[in-house]
Design a protein around this motif. Sequence first.
Motif, PDB file in Angstrom:
ATOM      1  N   LEU A   1      -7.958 -22.038 -50.364  1.00  0.00           N
ATOM      2  CA  LEU A   1      -8.497 -23.434 -50.546  1.00  0.00           C
ATOM      3  C   LEU A   1      -9.823 -23.506 -50.265  1.00  0.00           C
ATOM      4  CD1 LEU A   1      -5.255 -25.021 -49.073  1.00  0.00           C
ATOM      5  CD2 LEU A   1      -5.567 -24.859 -51.487  1.00  0.00           C
ATOM      6  N   TYR A   2     -10.642 -24.384 -50.986  1.00  0.00           N
ATOM      7  CA  TYR A   2     -12.097 -24.271 -50.822  1.00  0.00           C
ATOM      8  C   TYR A   2     -12.539 -25.216 -49.506  1.00  0.00           C
ATOM      9  CZ  TYR A   2     -16.134 -22.186 -53.046  1.00  0.00           C
ATOM     10  OH  TYR A   2     -17.241 -21.366 -53.604  1.00  0.00           O
ATOM     11  N   ARG A   3     -13.533 -24.546 -48.761  1.00  0.00           N
ATOM     12  CA  ARG A   3     -13.459 -25.376 -47.601  1.00  0.00           C
ATOM     13  C   ARG A   3     -15.091 -25.413 -47.103  1.00  0.00           C
ATOM     14  NH1 ARG A   3     -11.575 -20.413 -43.343  1.00  0.00           N
ATOM     15  NH2 ARG A   3     -13.432 -19.120 -43.458  1.00  0.00           N
ATOM     16  N   HIS A   4     -15.996 -25.581 -48.149  1.00  0.00           N
ATOM     17  CA  HIS A   4     -17.127 -26.070 -47.852  1.00  0.00           C
ATOM     18  C   HIS A   4     -17.823 -27.174 -47.703  1.00  0.00           C
ATOM     19  CE1 HIS A   4     -18.414 -21.723 -47.936  1.00  0.00           C
ATOM     20  NE2 HIS A   4     -17.566 -21.362 -48.881  1.00  0.00           N
ATOM     21  N   THR A   5     -16.970 -28.150 -48.066  1.00  0.00           N
ATOM     22  CA  THR A   5     -17.181 -29.554 -47.417  1.00  0.00           C
ATOM     23  C   THR A   5     -16.007 -30.387 -47.550  1.00  0.00           C
ATOM     24  OG1 THR A   5     -18.812 -31.579 -48.143  1.00  0.00           O
ATOM     25  CG2 THR A   5     -17.690 -30.570 -49.858  1.00  0.00           C
ATOM     26  N   SER A   6     -15.956 -31.465 -46.786  1.00  0.00           N
ATOM     27  CA  SER A   6     -14.996 -32.504 -46.760  1.00  0.00           C
ATOM     28  C   SER A   6     -14.976 -33.684 -46.992  1.00  0.00           C
ATOM     29  CB  SER A   6     -13.885 -32.112 -45.277  1.00  0.00           C
ATOM     30  OG  SER A   6     -15.271 -32.713 -44.371  1.00  0.00           O
ATOM     31  N   SER A  46     -10.425 -42.399 -58.106  1.00  0.00           N
ATOM     32  CA  SER A  46      -9.359 -41.679 -57.525  1.00  0.00           C
ATOM     33  C   SER A  46      -8.437 -41.076 -58.484  1.00  0.00           C
ATOM     34  CB  SER A  46      -8.866 -42.540 -56.433  1.00  0.00           C
ATOM     35  OG  SER A  46      -8.222 -43.617 -57.107  1.00  0.00           O
ATOM     36  N   LYS A  47      -8.249 -41.796 -59.630  1.00  0.00           N
ATOM     37  CA  LYS A  47      -7.116 -41.459 -60.683  1.00  0.00           C
ATOM     38  C   LYS A  47      -7.760 -40.238 -61.388  1.00  0.00           C
ATOM     39  CE  LYS A  47      -4.833 -46.032 -61.104  1.00  0.00           C
ATOM     40  NZ  LYS A  47      -4.955 -47.209 -61.687  1.00  0.00           N
ATOM     41  N   ILE A  48      -9.012 -40.385 -61.921  1.00  0.00           N
ATOM     42  CA  ILE A  48      -9.722 -39.150 -62.321  1.00  0.00           C
ATOM     43  C   ILE A  48      -9.246 -37.790 -61.549  1.00  0.00           C
ATOM     44  CG2 ILE A  48     -11.760 -38.408 -63.377  1.00  0.00           C
ATOM     45  CD1 ILE A  48     -12.497 -41.064 -64.160  1.00  0.00           C
ATOM     46  N   PHE A  49      -9.922 -38.065 -60.224  1.00  0.00           N
ATOM     47  CA  PHE A  49      -9.963 -37.169 -59.444  1.00  0.00           C
ATOM     48  C   PHE A  49      -8.410 -36.400 -59.313  1.00  0.00           C
ATOM     49  CE2 PHE A  49     -10.221 -34.756 -55.073  1.00  0.00           C
ATOM     50  CZ  PHE A  49     -10.757 -33.748 -55.566  1.00  0.00           C
ATOM     51  N   SER A  52      -7.347 -31.539 -47.050  1.00  0.00           N
ATOM     52  CA  SER A  52      -6.581 -33.065 -46.717  1.00  0.00           C
ATOM     53  C   SER A  52      -7.860 -33.993 -46.444  1.00  0.00           C
ATOM     54  CB  SER A  52      -5.611 -32.857 -45.769  1.00  0.00           C
ATOM     55  OG  SER A  52      -6.258 -32.584 -44.341  1.00  0.00           O
ATOM     56  N   THR A  53      -8.928 -33.722 -45.673  1.00  0.00           N
ATOM     57  CA  THR A  53      -9.810 -34.609 -45.355  1.00  0.00           C
ATOM     58  C   THR A  53     -10.640 -35.028 -46.431  1.00  0.00           C
ATOM     59  OG1 THR A  53     -10.141 -33.777 -42.977  1.00  0.00           O
ATOM     60  CG2 THR A  53     -11.825 -35.115 -43.624  1.00  0.00           C
ATOM     61  N   LEU A  54     -10.873 -34.163 -47.373  1.00  0.00           N
ATOM     62  CA  LEU A  54     -11.816 -34.167 -48.816  1.00  0.00           C
ATOM     63  C   LEU A  54     -10.860 -35.168 -49.646  1.00  0.00           C
ATOM     64  CD1 LEU A  54     -14.147 -33.347 -50.607  1.00  0.00           C
ATOM     65  CD2 LEU A  54     -12.370 -31.959 -51.710  1.00  0.00           C
ATOM     66  N   PHE A  55      -9.697 -34.836 -49.411  1.00  0.00           N
ATOM     67  CA  PHE A  55      -8.577 -35.832 -50.567  1.00  0.00           C
ATOM     68  C   PHE A  55      -8.359 -37.073 -50.061  1.00  0.00           C
ATOM     69  CE2 PHE A  55      -5.989 -31.998 -52.311  1.00  0.00           C
ATOM     70  CZ  PHE A  55      -7.058 -31.622 -52.921  1.00  0.00           C
ATOM     71  N   GLN A  56      -8.582 -37.391 -48.620  1.00  0.00           N
ATOM     72  CA  GLN A  56      -8.619 -38.649 -47.971  1.00  0.00           C
ATOM     73  C   GLN A  56      -9.933 -39.491 -48.480  1.00  0.00           C
ATOM     74  OE1 GLN A  56      -9.135 -38.867 -43.795  1.00  0.00           O
ATOM     75  NE2 GLN A  56      -7.898 -40.521 -43.531  1.00  0.00           N
ATOM     76  N   SER A  57     -11.189 -38.583 -48.185  1.00  0.00           N
ATOM     77  CA  SER A  57     -12.042 -39.568 -48.932  1.00  0.00           C
ATOM     78  C   SER A  57     -12.435 -39.733 -50.088  1.00  0.00           C
ATOM     79  CB  SER A  57     -13.358 -38.467 -48.129  1.00  0.00           C
ATOM     80  OG  SER A  57     -13.534 -37.318 -49.056  1.00  0.00           O
ATOM     81  N   ALA A  58     -11.503 -38.944 -51.120  1.00  0.00           N
ATOM     82  CA  ALA A  58     -11.409 -39.508 -52.367  1.00  0.00           C
ATOM     83  C   ALA A  58     -10.316 -40.339 -52.731  1.00  0.00           C
ATOM     84  CB  ALA A  58     -11.313 -38.088 -53.136  1.00  0.00           C
ATOM     85  N   ASN A  59      -9.638 -40.741 -51.621  1.00  0.00           N
ATOM     86  CA  ASN A  59      -8.611 -41.773 -51.993  1.00  0.00           C
ATOM     87  C   ASN A  59      -7.489 -41.382 -52.603  1.00  0.00           C
ATOM     88  OD1 ASN A  59     -10.104 -43.876 -50.350  1.00  0.00           O
ATOM     89  ND2 ASN A  59     -11.437 -44.250 -52.253  1.00  0.00           N
ATOM     90  N   VAL A  60      -7.225 -40.107 -52.585  1.00  0.00           N
ATOM     91  CA  VAL A  60      -6.102 -39.634 -53.520  1.00  0.00           C
ATOM     92  C   VAL A  60      -4.768 -39.387 -52.379  1.00  0.00           C
ATOM     93  CG1 VAL A  60      -7.288 -38.881 -55.360  1.00  0.00           C
ATOM     94  CG2 VAL A  60      -6.883 -37.159 -53.346  1.00  0.00           C
ATOM     95  N   LEU A  61      -5.299 -39.235 -51.046  1.00  0.00           N
ATOM     96  CA  LEU A  61      -4.147 -38.823 -50.159  1.00  0.00           C
ATOM     97  C   LEU A  61      -4.454 -40.167 -48.854  1.00  0.00           C
ATOM     98  CD1 LEU A  61      -3.452 -35.226 -49.647  1.00  0.00           C
ATOM     99  CD2 LEU A  61      -1.922 -36.928 -50.723  1.00  0.00           C
ATOM    100  N   VAL A  73       0.042 -36.379 -44.311  1.00  0.00           N
ATOM    101  CA  VAL A  73      -0.588 -36.909 -45.371  1.00  0.00           C
ATOM    102  C   VAL A  73       0.541 -37.615 -46.156  1.00  0.00           C
ATOM    103  CG1 VAL A  73      -2.634 -35.530 -45.551  1.00  0.00           C
ATOM    104  CG2 VAL A  73      -0.447 -34.803 -46.844  1.00  0.00           C
ATOM    105  N   SER A  74       0.235 -38.554 -47.074  1.00  0.00           N
ATOM    106  CA  SER A  74       1.177 -39.057 -48.011  1.00  0.00           C
ATOM    107  C   SER A  74       0.260 -39.616 -49.333  1.00  0.00           C
ATOM    108  CB  SER A  74       1.847 -40.316 -47.543  1.00  0.00           C
ATOM    109  OG  SER A  74       0.944 -41.267 -46.954  1.00  0.00           O
ATOM    110  N   ILE A  75       1.016 -39.849 -50.229  1.00  0.00           N
ATOM    111  CA  ILE A  75       0.255 -40.459 -51.421  1.00  0.00           C
ATOM    112  C   ILE A  75      -0.234 -41.902 -51.199  1.00  0.00           C
ATOM    113  CG2 ILE A  75       0.422 -40.721 -53.947  1.00  0.00           C
ATOM    114  CD1 ILE A  75       2.810 -39.035 -54.064  1.00  0.00           C
ATOM    115  N   SER A  76      -1.434 -42.016 -51.647  1.00  0.00           N
ATOM    116  CA  SER A  76      -2.220 -43.341 -51.671  1.00  0.00           C
ATOM    117  C   SER A  76      -1.308 -44.375 -52.364  1.00  0.00           C
ATOM    118  CB  SER A  76      -3.621 -43.359 -51.922  1.00  0.00           C
ATOM    119  OG  SER A  76      -4.371 -42.306 -51.298  1.00  0.00           O
ATOM    120  N   ASP A  77      -1.117 -45.598 -51.920  1.00  0.00           N
ATOM    121  CA  ASP A  77      -0.318 -46.551 -52.544  1.00  0.00           C
ATOM    122  C   ASP A  77      -1.109 -46.610 -54.036  1.00  0.00           C
ATOM    123  OD1 ASP A  77       1.236 -46.751 -50.184  1.00  0.00           O
ATOM    124  OD2 ASP A  77       0.129 -48.692 -49.717  1.00  0.00           O
TER     125      ASP A  77
END
Length: 482
Positions: free
Chosen positions: A12-17, A111-114, A216-225, A252-256
Amino acid sequence: MTARVERNKWILYRHTSDFNLLCEVAQILKSYSKTTITKAEKERLNLHLRELGIYSERNPELPLDAINHKINQLAYYMFGYKAKIDGVDRFMFSPLGNLLLKNLNDKNTVSKIFLTMLWAVQYQHPHGGTDKEFQLYPFRLIYKLLSDKRLDNKLYAFEVSYAVVFIKEISTEVYEKLVNEILELRKLSNEQLTKLFQSDRHAYVNSAYEWDYYVSTLFQSANVLDKTNGEVICTLQHGNTNTFRKITRNCVSISDNLKDFSSQLLAKYSYLAKPLLLNDTERMKIDVVKEVYSFYPDILLQTIGEENEIGQLLELPKLIEQYSNNPENETAYLFENVLIDGFNMFYNVEAKGIGGAGHTDIECLYLTKKKKFAVESKSTANKLSGINVGRLREHRKEIGGEYTIVVTPRYVPAAKRDIIGTPNVIILASTFAEYLYNCIDRDVREIDYEDFDNVIVNNLGKDISRDISDMTLSKFATAGIQ
């Protein structure tokens, strides 16, 4: 539960969150249209990110590999792919990558596109280090688990790092076994979990670091989790350094706002689907890569209301690729129709459908040079097994054509041998579609057929897909990377 020792896992890529940083890099790359990013320009890019206050480089000398890593991360998350043209690596944005950049001011749409881009991520991955024995769609599996009521629609960081990232291939049986394993893990105390993680410290500390600290932090910042912090189970030494990483009960859980949309994606694009093989013995790797990055589902466009704005023209490349595959043998005539529209997009080509027994599918007139050519649409759910050059000759003779273009999604090697020494060429539907898509995306109003004609007359009897692909990258690839 017995401890297991396994080394191979998802990388899993880890160069930025920071999702905003990732998008900023993408925007800057996009601005370097058709140029080469030199060493000096990379240094300016690093400085620009620092000035924006979204990136603080640890090394004051601004190491250039930091930018390279971020470009690789863009490729990993399906913003676009890298390809080498004339010895220079270039970056071609994908349709989804372009769509995301056009909607950056709308967080809900982004968020939907990502999320849709995550749906396209597969192992094997064109730009990832995961071992080739892994063959699945990793994030489809993550969201399937997050949709499972038995798991309370959530996943803990320790579950992902211990169990999920070691799944190599998925089936309903493997999925059920994984769910049961996760449920068993949830029964264990911190002390019992610590023993499991210490059984193969190197593998588990890396998997925990990649998922919990970065992805998971990246996904949180993208509003997908949505991510919730939990207690620390233990700490593990990272390699032979003095650094220790936490194993946690962060969850983590899926954003509403994405629950309904993720369900739609799961229903149409299953977590059980088989990914494309990058080492397909009968296809060039670049052709597979193009197909991987061409993921552009209708349900996304409908959800974000893009279908009205995108217009019929921007639908054309997608339809060419879609109909060429002829699912259930029902779209052959539709493929022919969209190819007519596709060739009519050239301002100096007049294309007309003929079809029927003894006739070419499409008759074309190249207006600039006043010469005719034929187009044969070969849609197939499998691979085109052969080309009847005698029949193509008769079709071409009927209209007075100089050459024939065979458009097909894929073919067996024998089909290419059939046309050697003849005035016929093959072009893959995905390659033709990519060229048209990029012309439309870059608002090229007058698409000239001259470049196509030059490639064809200099490569009769061959597959011209690679030449057209190189031409597309040369014209539209956003940046060269040195």
